[in-house]
Design a protein around this motif. Structure first.
Motif: not given
Length: 424
Positions: A139-151
């Motif tokens: 789940v942390s990976m999911m949220n980090e990916k979202a942040k990396s996309l600028g979301l």
């Protein structure tokens, strides 16, 4: 009079039998029943439609777009996954399932078919534990990916999309997640698959995975993505479509019923018929220069920059922000990535495009550097060599003269000795 009446009737019959392909589409946006909706052009990244695009809503199983993307990016499809006892926790695993059991083994490839086609929540948990080691880390990976996309308006709490306090996204953010996933060729293969059979050793368990996306196969230009439903989220749908060299992604969240499919068709048709994508900067355009030693190399676009605008309206130019690699480079090869350009539309970054070198520059050898410093420097260097050679010649001449004088002196001594014999 009869001829005129007949002509009017003929025109009326013709207009009422014009094939739909030739009918003029309305330029007005379609009515969307969902609370939130969004439409983007994939190639340009630009927004074509938004309804409450930044309103946080529950995404239901459209969450699995992120789960599937992370699995493809971080796992190997032929790896064998052993399912854990977490599957017995019915607070985590319930709803749509293929009834996986602890100890059961399945390849990541087949778990992804269960995830993306059948929307199996137990497959989502199995994938998350395998990729992340455990659910919290994934789940942390999911949220980090979202942040990396600028979301900024997305928070994931689980990999399946089941109702969970604080598990939210927006139609805008979900469209950007879908855009990132759509760029992955393996992901595209999954979302456009309508039916797939996975092998299982246990009898009387689901093996036929059937895609829940009702638009897939119904409309030839719609090529995939993901459905979702929970009582709290209501009906959710993300759809991708390709027509005439353009790709669109549409999102509808919190729709009350099955009209979500008609709404999505209308939304995608609106994007294809009322907007045009044009080339703003062609591939290979030089956007800037980078200093390599004492020379400069052009920074070329690896792919074109495109813009999308509504028909009949002015095209808005995007904002370009160029970033180069370290200025300490001493050499570069033609085609090497030496930077990137960020394409912005107002306050949103739409995409990054690599910039490559237009030629090869090698380090300058030391001996060549002496000559290439300047024309006068080369002359001075040659003059110095000439003076050094003259100095050596003069030094050698003086040595030869001293040697001749010494020889003459010795010879004179021998003559005197011969004229005065020793008397003893």
């Amino acid at each position: 009079m009869k001829i005129t009446a007949a002509l009017i009737v003929a025109i009326f019959i013709f207009l009422n039998n014009v094939p739909p392909a030739y009918a003029l589409a309305s330029s007005a946006p379609p009515e969307i029943h969902g609370t939130g909706a969004y439409l983007i052009d994939v190639q340009s990244g630009q927004t074509l439609y938004s309804k409450n695009g930044d309103l946080q809503l529950q995404p239901a199983s459209t969450t699995k777009i992120m789960t599937g993307l992370l699995a493809i990016e971080n796992g190997k499809l032929d790896d064998v996954v052993t399912l854990s006892s977490t599957l017995l926790n019915y607070q985590i695993v319930y709803g749509t399932r293929i009834y996986l059991e602890p100890g059961e083994q399945m390849t990541l490839r087949n778990l992804l078919y269960a995830l993306m086609l059948n929307s199996a929540n137990d497959a989502a948990v199995g994938i998350a534990e395998y990729i992340g080691g455990d659910l919290p880390h994934f789940v942390s990976m999911m949220n980090e990916k979202a942040k990396s996309l600028g979301l900024k308006d997305t928070t994931f709490k689980n990999p399946s999309g089941l109702t969970d306090n604080g598990h939210v996204t927006t139609a805008h953010d979900l469209a950007r997640i879908a855009q990132a996933a759509y760029a992955n060729a393996t992901f595209r293969d999954y979302i456009q698959t309508q039916r797939y059979t996975i092998p299982r050793s246990k009898p009387n368990v689901p093996t036929e995975m059937i895609n829940e996306n009702k638009l897939l196969g119904k409309d030839s230009y719609i090529n995939g993505m993901k459905t979702g439903y929970t009582a709290a989220a209501q009906n959710c749908l993300v759809a991708s479509a390709s027509k005439d060299g353009r790709d669109l992604i549409g999102v509808i969240l919190q729709s009350p019923g099955r009209e979500i499919y008609t709404d999505m068709e209308n939304l995608l048709d609106y994007g294809f018929t009322q907007f045009q994508t044009t080339e703003f900067k062609p591939s290979g355009s030089a956007l800037s220069q980078l200093q390599i030693g004492k020379e400069q190399v052009n920074m070329l676009l690896e792919k074109p920059i495109l813009t999308t605008h509504k028909l009949g309206e002015a095209n808005t130019e995007p904002i370009l922000k160029i970033n180069s690699t370290s200025a300490n480079l001493t050499q570069v090869n033609k085609g090497q990535v030496i930077g990137n350009v960020e394409v912005w539309d107002e306050n949103e970054k739409l995409m990054d495009i690599p910039l490559v070198a237009d030629r090869t520059i090698s380090p300058t050898p030391v001996n060549q550097g002496l000559f290439k410093t300047s024309k006068w420097g080369s002359y001075l260097f040659l003059l110095g060599i000439l003076f050094f050679l003259l100095f050596l010649r003069e030094k050698s001449g003086r040595a030869n003269r001293r040697l001749r004088q010494a020889r003459l002196k010795n010879e004179g001594s021998r003559i005197r000795e011969s004229n005065n014999p020793d008397i003893s």
